[in-house]
Design a protein around this motif. Structure first.
Motif, PDB file in Angstrom:
ATOM      1  N   LYS A   1     -15.489  -6.831   0.070  1.00 17.98           N
ATOM      2  CA  LYS A   1     -16.485  -6.275   1.374  1.00 17.98           C
ATOM      3  C   LYS A   1     -17.644  -7.544   1.503  1.00 17.98           C
ATOM      4  O   LYS A   1     -18.801  -8.122   1.424  1.00 17.98           O
ATOM      5  CB  LYS A   1     -18.008  -4.935   0.826  1.00 17.98           C
ATOM      6  N   ILE A   2     -17.876  -7.561   3.012  1.00 16.19           N
ATOM      7  CA  ILE A   2     -18.571  -9.099   3.623  1.00 16.19           C
ATOM      8  C   ILE A   2     -19.551  -8.840   4.720  1.00 16.19           C
ATOM      9  O   ILE A   2     -20.461  -9.195   4.936  1.00 16.19           O
ATOM     10  CB  ILE A   2     -17.991 -10.648   3.466  1.00 16.19           C
ATOM     11  N   GLY A   3     -19.739  -7.598   5.115  1.00 17.24           N
ATOM     12  CA  GLY A   3     -20.635  -6.617   6.149  1.00 17.24           C
ATOM     13  C   GLY A   3     -20.361  -5.230   5.792  1.00 17.24           C
ATOM     14  O   GLY A   3     -19.922  -4.563   4.964  1.00 17.24           O
TER      15      GLY A   3
ATOM     16  N   TRP B   1     -14.542  -6.488   5.708  1.00 16.47           N
ATOM     17  CA  TRP B   1     -13.999  -6.715   4.436  1.00 16.47           C
ATOM     18  C   TRP B   1     -13.030  -7.972   4.135  1.00 16.47           C
ATOM     19  O   TRP B   1     -12.396  -8.325   5.199  1.00 16.47           O
ATOM     20  CB  TRP B   1     -13.118  -5.199   3.499  1.00 16.47           C
ATOM     21  N   ALA B   2     -12.548  -8.598   3.251  1.00 13.58           N
ATOM     22  CA  ALA B   2     -12.119  -9.832   3.804  1.00 13.58           C
ATOM     23  C   ALA B   2     -11.171 -10.220   2.544  1.00 13.58           C
ATOM     24  O   ALA B   2     -11.524  -9.578   1.403  1.00 13.58           O
ATOM     25  CB  ALA B   2     -13.041 -10.826   3.848  1.00 13.58           C
TER      26      ALA B   2
ATOM     27  N   SER C   1       0.501  -1.011   0.168  1.00 11.34           N
ATOM     28  CA  SER C   1       0.185   0.059  -0.296  1.00 11.34           C
ATOM     29  C   SER C   1       0.972   0.782   0.082  1.00 11.34           C
ATOM     30  O   SER C   1       0.094   2.159  -0.756  1.00 11.34           O
ATOM     31  CB  SER C   1      -0.812   0.103   0.992  1.00 11.34           C
ATOM     32  N   ARG C   2       1.934   0.804   0.734  1.00  9.05           N
ATOM     33  CA  ARG C   2       2.849   2.360   0.695  1.00  9.05           C
ATOM     34  C   ARG C   2       2.027   3.652   1.997  1.00  9.05           C
ATOM     35  O   ARG C   2       2.523   4.489   1.621  1.00  9.05           O
ATOM     36  CB  ARG C   2       3.344   3.183  -0.427  1.00  9.05           C
TER      37      ARG C   2
ATOM     38  N   TYR D   1      -7.279   2.103   0.590  1.00 13.62           N
ATOM     39  CA  TYR D   1      -6.873   1.034  -0.466  1.00 13.62           C
ATOM     40  C   TYR D   1      -7.239  -0.047   0.280  1.00 13.62           C
ATOM     41  O   TYR D   1      -7.281  -1.277  -0.520  1.00 13.62           O
ATOM     42  CB  TYR D   1      -4.470   0.530   0.111  1.00 13.62           C
ATOM     43  N   ILE D   2      -7.744  -0.575   1.653  1.00 11.02           N
ATOM     44  CA  ILE D   2      -7.957  -2.003   2.202  1.00 11.02           C
ATOM     45  C   ILE D   2      -9.496  -2.140   1.379  1.00 11.02           C
ATOM     46  O   ILE D   2     -10.170  -2.854   0.321  1.00 11.02           O
ATOM     47  CB  ILE D   2      -8.293  -1.800   3.188  1.00 11.02           C
ATOM     48  N   PRO D   3     -10.518  -1.295   1.364  1.00 11.10           N
ATOM     49  CA  PRO D   3     -11.527  -1.393   0.463  1.00 11.10           C
ATOM     50  C   PRO D   3     -11.048  -1.405  -1.214  1.00 11.10           C
ATOM     51  O   PRO D   3     -12.034  -2.267  -1.362  1.00 11.10           O
ATOM     52  CB  PRO D   3     -12.816  -0.532   1.156  1.00 11.10           C
TER      53      PRO D   3
END
Length: 314
Positions: free
Chosen positions: A149-151, A155-156, A102-103, A142-144
């Motif tokens: 998305k599971i909820g 996120w997973a 992600s930096r 970065y994460i999304p």
């Protein structure tokens, strides 16, 4: 006549000598036992599933990751501390991988301490499976973009779960490290003028220009136009930020040039499907087969992790 020492005096001296010898022998045995216990309790990093606090800190520091605690302490059993006592190797390595891909600036605000975290269940902070990472715009974006998305706030990606809470990301590393997927397990390929190959072909298909697998002036110009449209740095280099906008998340029911680009990549990896631009049952099945073979979540949805594997796996 030579005098003789009383029997009681001789017995006393003998008893003292025996006791002294016994003390020496027992002391040596105790030291040997203690050394054995120390060796057993502190396995080498290569054979242990855990890092020592010193090892964890060194690994994190080398990656440019920092940590803090409200109590400025490291006691595992004290509220307000950030402790690396009993932190799992895969947890530390996962955070390092996230930082590198992600930096983003990564600040750990919670690690393997017990309070105030929950203690029930397998994958807890206290058992070394989780870390808390402070919110910041880079991580929040970065994460999304790189996980499914599971909820409502979860996120997973493979065996890793990300829960966004009020002031931090709660990240759970459930995998053993042998093939489990994180958002950082594969980087997007960086393409620029002079690049060649299947990734260039896919980029050209997604840009809807002539796909010859050569990154020439026309491709660089098309990338610049796309970057300007999406308010990215218009440098004509196709890096992670541009890929994230260019390669859409696709699922059953999708159609068009992006699906054709996906189908061409799946065919390159052995799938026997048509490049008809329709994301039907055959394409879904091919995506699932590819995901299973690469230890990804086999949901049949082509998200960032699947795109990256398609583009970077021979």
């Amino acid at each position: 006549m030579t005098g003789t020492r009383p029997f009681s005096a001789r017995w006393t001296r003998l008893a003292v000598a025996v006791a002294t010898a016994a003390t020496v022998v027992l002391g040596a045995a105790a030291e040997t036992t203690a050394a054995t216990r120390t060796t057993t309790a502190a396995p080498t990093a290569a054979s242990s599933a855990y890092y020592t606090p010193a090892q964890a800190k060194a690994k994190l520091r080398a990656a440019g990751i920092t940590w803090r605690s409200s109590g400025r302490c490291e006691d595992k059993n004290r509220n307000g501390c950030t402790s690396f006592q009993g932190i799992r190797r895969t947890t530390v390595d996962g955070v390092v991988a996230l930082r590198r891909a992600s930096r983003c600036a990564i600040v750990i605000t919670g690690a393997a301490e017990i309070p105030p975290h929950k203690t029930a269940g397998t994958y807890t902070h206290g058992k070394g499976y989780k870390v808390d990472v402070a919110l910041n715009p880079c991580v929040n974006r970065y994460i999304p973009q790189h996980a499914r998305k599971i909820g409502s706030a979860t996120w997973a990606a493979g065996s890793v779960e990300y829960l966004r809470e009020s002031n931090h990301w709660d990240i759970k590393y459930k995998g053993s490290g042998s093939g489990s997927t994180t958002p950082a397990d594969r980087a997007w390929p960086t393409l620029r003028t002079g690049s060649r190959g299947h990734a260039v072909t896919t980029a050209q298909q997604l840009l809807r220009i002539g796909a010859d697998g050569r990154y020439g002036p026309a491709t660089a110009q098309a990338v610049k136009v796309f970057q300007r449209k999406h308010r990215l740095a218009a440098d004509g280099v196709l890096g992670p930020a541009t890929w994230q906008r260019l390669a859409p998340t696709l699922r059953a029911g999708a159609h068009g040039d992006s699906v054709k680009a996906l189908q061409a990549q799946l065919r390159r990896h052995g799938a026997r499907i048509a490049t008809d631009g329709r994301y039907g049952n055959a394409t879904t099945t091919a995506v699932r087969a590819f995901q299973r073979g690469r230890h990804l979540t086999a949901d049949g949805i082509t998200g960032p992790a699947t795109w990256r594997r398609l583009l970077t796996t021979r």
